[in-house]
Write an enzyme that holds these catalytic residues in place. Structure first.
Site, PDB file in Angstrom:
ATOM      1  N   SER A 182      48.986  73.709  40.466  1.00 37.51           N
ATOM      2  CA  SER A 182      47.720  73.644  41.193  1.00 37.51           C
ATOM      3  C   SER A 182      46.952  72.359  40.936  1.00 37.51           C
ATOM      4  O   SER A 182      45.861  72.350  40.365  1.00 37.51           O
ATOM      5  CB  SER A 182      46.887  74.861  40.846  1.00 37.51           C
ATOM      6  OG  SER A 182      47.681  75.981  41.084  1.00 37.51           O
ATOM      7  N   ARG A 200      47.319  62.988  41.354  1.00 37.04           N
ATOM      8  CA  ARG A 200      46.469  62.723  40.192  1.00 37.04           C
ATOM      9  C   ARG A 200      46.212  64.054  39.495  1.00 37.04           C
ATOM     10  O   ARG A 200      46.328  65.115  40.094  1.00 37.04           O
ATOM     11  CB  ARG A 200      45.134  62.102  40.617  1.00 37.04           C
ATOM     12  CG  ARG A 200      44.159  63.026  41.282  1.00 37.04           C
ATOM     13  CD  ARG A 200      42.905  62.300  41.743  1.00 37.04           C
ATOM     14  NE  ARG A 200      43.106  61.674  43.028  1.00 37.04           N
ATOM     15  CZ  ARG A 200      42.865  62.287  44.200  1.00 37.04           C
ATOM     16  NH1 ARG A 200      42.428  63.521  44.224  1.00 37.04           N
ATOM     17  NH2 ARG A 200      43.083  61.671  45.339  1.00 37.04           N
ATOM     18  N   ASP A 246      48.139  76.797  44.168  1.00 31.74           N
ATOM     19  CA  ASP A 246      47.630  78.170  43.998  1.00 31.74           C
ATOM     20  C   ASP A 246      46.949  78.712  45.265  1.00 31.74           C
ATOM     21  O   ASP A 246      46.951  79.917  45.518  1.00 31.74           O
ATOM     22  CB  ASP A 246      46.699  78.295  42.780  1.00 31.74           C
ATOM     23  CG  ASP A 246      45.604  77.248  42.722  1.00 31.74           C
ATOM     24  OD1 ASP A 246      45.509  76.410  43.636  1.00 31.74           O
ATOM     25  OD2 ASP A 246      44.830  77.259  41.744  1.00 31.74           O
TER      26      ASP A 246
END
Ligand code: GLC
Length: 474
Positions: free
Chosen positions: A149, A164, A202
């Site tokens: 996630s 990132r 997620d």
């Protein structure tokens, strides 16, 4: 309860700075819709754009999917490993272990520090729950769905490179690398007989998980958004291909694809988002300053930190904690002095406290933060807490209303309500958060002209279930 005049005027000003007017909701929803199109049009990722990531999930579950699969879920502070048996009738059975990620693994020099740790936990899980898969010779590998996630540039259903880190993770060595390859390589080193098939966010998992468990014939609702309001915030939804101009390699026959919006990065340029000096201070303390500024005004990891920097500012202005500072010989308790140690859970107790002199909050602050407080200080803390959470709830309604409005036409041929599958501690546990978000969505009224309602449905454990359903589907 009244405060000394100087303190009162400073606190009123803070409340004003956090206040969002109702008409902002409409303006922000329109701007969010524009920003979705910008993100869907151009493939380059820049700080100014919402990522709007194509996920290569092109099928929608029907609830009839079947089989035994594994899921691994790395989302925030915890790593979960599960095996899930899909029964093919909207139901499932799950076995799960959960591990708290050690700080030194969240911020590690090498990607193998993290992915080696994850692979080891999968091995432990299999030895405990499915030893037969570890010993059987030449057995087919168990298929695993990996819920990861963080913003990933997804290149295929089972591949994607990390754009990132967010939510406090910082392992520079993993950035720009394929996280599935990293995970699979570490499983292979340990000779764990598992194949990572799907990579899901997620929010994608929340959407797909609820679409599996939801039986529209019973609920008269379609699941249209999967979202998280927890440590971070984000959402995913199904977009038709004609609206994703940047996607050049859609799988044959696909009519649409689930998009991971990464709405945490909505309006990183702060064109319309409200901003206070406290937001700036919190942003400056994060490993990704200037990014995910929407998330930093909403989600669980940040609410406590916003409160903490506000309190430290009031302390520095000589308005609170002065006696305490003297009594302690010139210091504050470290849990209030150090970044990130004030958890949103503490705010959730303070939010609702109506005890005499806010004594209940006093006990909590004492127990959890080792922070003795005066009655006035507690009152200050409660007012700032409420200002921070009210702003968060209001902002949270914006992406939900925008997406609901955007996909209205996809569902114009039925009369079903719009169900939003949500997961995360904030939406599940923070007092009145879900109720307020629902009210603000009603105010924005994204389904104007229909008789449909928007319903927020908390779907627990959706992260693991969703990646398993995606694995079974494709
Ligand atoms: C952060 C991540 C995003 C995730 C969200 C909720 O915003 O960037 O990928 O979905 O947190 O966990």
């Amino acid at each position: 309860m009244s405060l000394p005049p100087k303190l009162e005027s400073v606190i009123s000003q803070i409340e004003k700075d956090f206040e969002i007017k109702d008409d902002f909701l409409i303006k922000a929803t329109d701007f969010f819709l524009e920003q979705m199109d910008v993100g869907l049009a151009t493939p380059e990722q820049t700080r100014e754009k919402m990522p709007m990531i194509p996920t290569y999930v092109v099928k929608r579950p029907t609830g009839t999917e079947k089989g035994l699969y594994l899921a691994a879920d790395l989302g925030g502070t915890n790593f979960r490993v599960c095996s899930i048996q899909l029964n093919g009738d909207h139901t499932f059975e799950l076995q799960q272990d959960k591990y708290r990620i050690p700080d030194e693994v969240m911020k590690a020099p090498k990607s193998s520090d993290l992915f080696g740790y994850l692979a080891k936990k999968v091995e432990t899980f299999l030895l405990d729950h499915h030893p037969e898969t570890c010993t059987a010779k030449n057995a087919a590998p168990l298929k695993l769905g990996f819920t990861f996630s963080f913003p990933v540039n997804q290149t295929a259903l089972g591949h994607g490179t990390l754009i990132r880190w967010t939510k406090g993770f910082d392992i520079p060595d993993a950035v720009d690398r394929d996280v599935v390859n990293l995970f699979q390589a570490n499983l292979t080193i340990l000779e764990v007989n598992v194949q990572v098939v799907a990579l899901t966010n997620d929010t994608v998992s929340a959407l797909v998980a609820r679409a599996y468990t939801n039986d529209p014939k019973k609920t008269n609702a379609n699941t249209i958004i999967g979202c998280i309001f927890g440590t971070g915030t984000n959402g995913a939804y199904f977009e038709t291909l004609d609206k994703i101009p940047k996607l050049k390699n859609a799988p044959e026959g696909a009519e649409g694809m689930v998009i991971n919006t990464e709405w945490g990065s909505f309006d990183n340029s702060l064109k319309i988002l409200p901003s206070t000096e406290y937001d700036d201070s919190v942003d400056a303390e994060t490993p990704n300053p200037g990014y995910h500024l929407f998330e930093k005004r909403i989600s669980g990891r940040f609410l406590g930190e916003i409160l903490r920097v506000a309190l430290i500012d009031l302390f520095k202005k000589g308005l609170i904690f002065q006696e305490l500072f003297k009594e302690r010989g010139g210091s504050l308790p470290h849990r209030i002095d150090q970044p990130w140690l004030l958890d949103a859970e503490v705010l959730s107790y303070i939010e609702l406290d109506d005890s005499t002199d806010l004594n209940m909050s006093g006990l909590i602050l004492q127990n959890v933060l080792r922070l003795p407080t005066t009655r006035d200080e507690r009152y200050v803390i409660q007012r700032i807490t409420r200002a921070i959470s009210a702003r968060a709830a209001k902002l949270s309604a914006v992406p939900l209303a925008a997406v609901a409005h955007r996909v209205k036409d996809q569902y114009k041929d039925d009369d079903r309500d719009f169900e939003i599958a949500c997961d995360g501690s904030l939406i599940e546990f923070y007092p009145n958060f879900r109720k307020r978000v629902t009210e603000y969505i009603e105010y924005i009224n994204p389904l104007k002209g229909t008789n449909k309602k928007v319903i927020l449905k908390v779907e627990k454990s959706s992260s693991s279930l969703g990646s398993v359903v995606v694995t079974a589907l494709h």
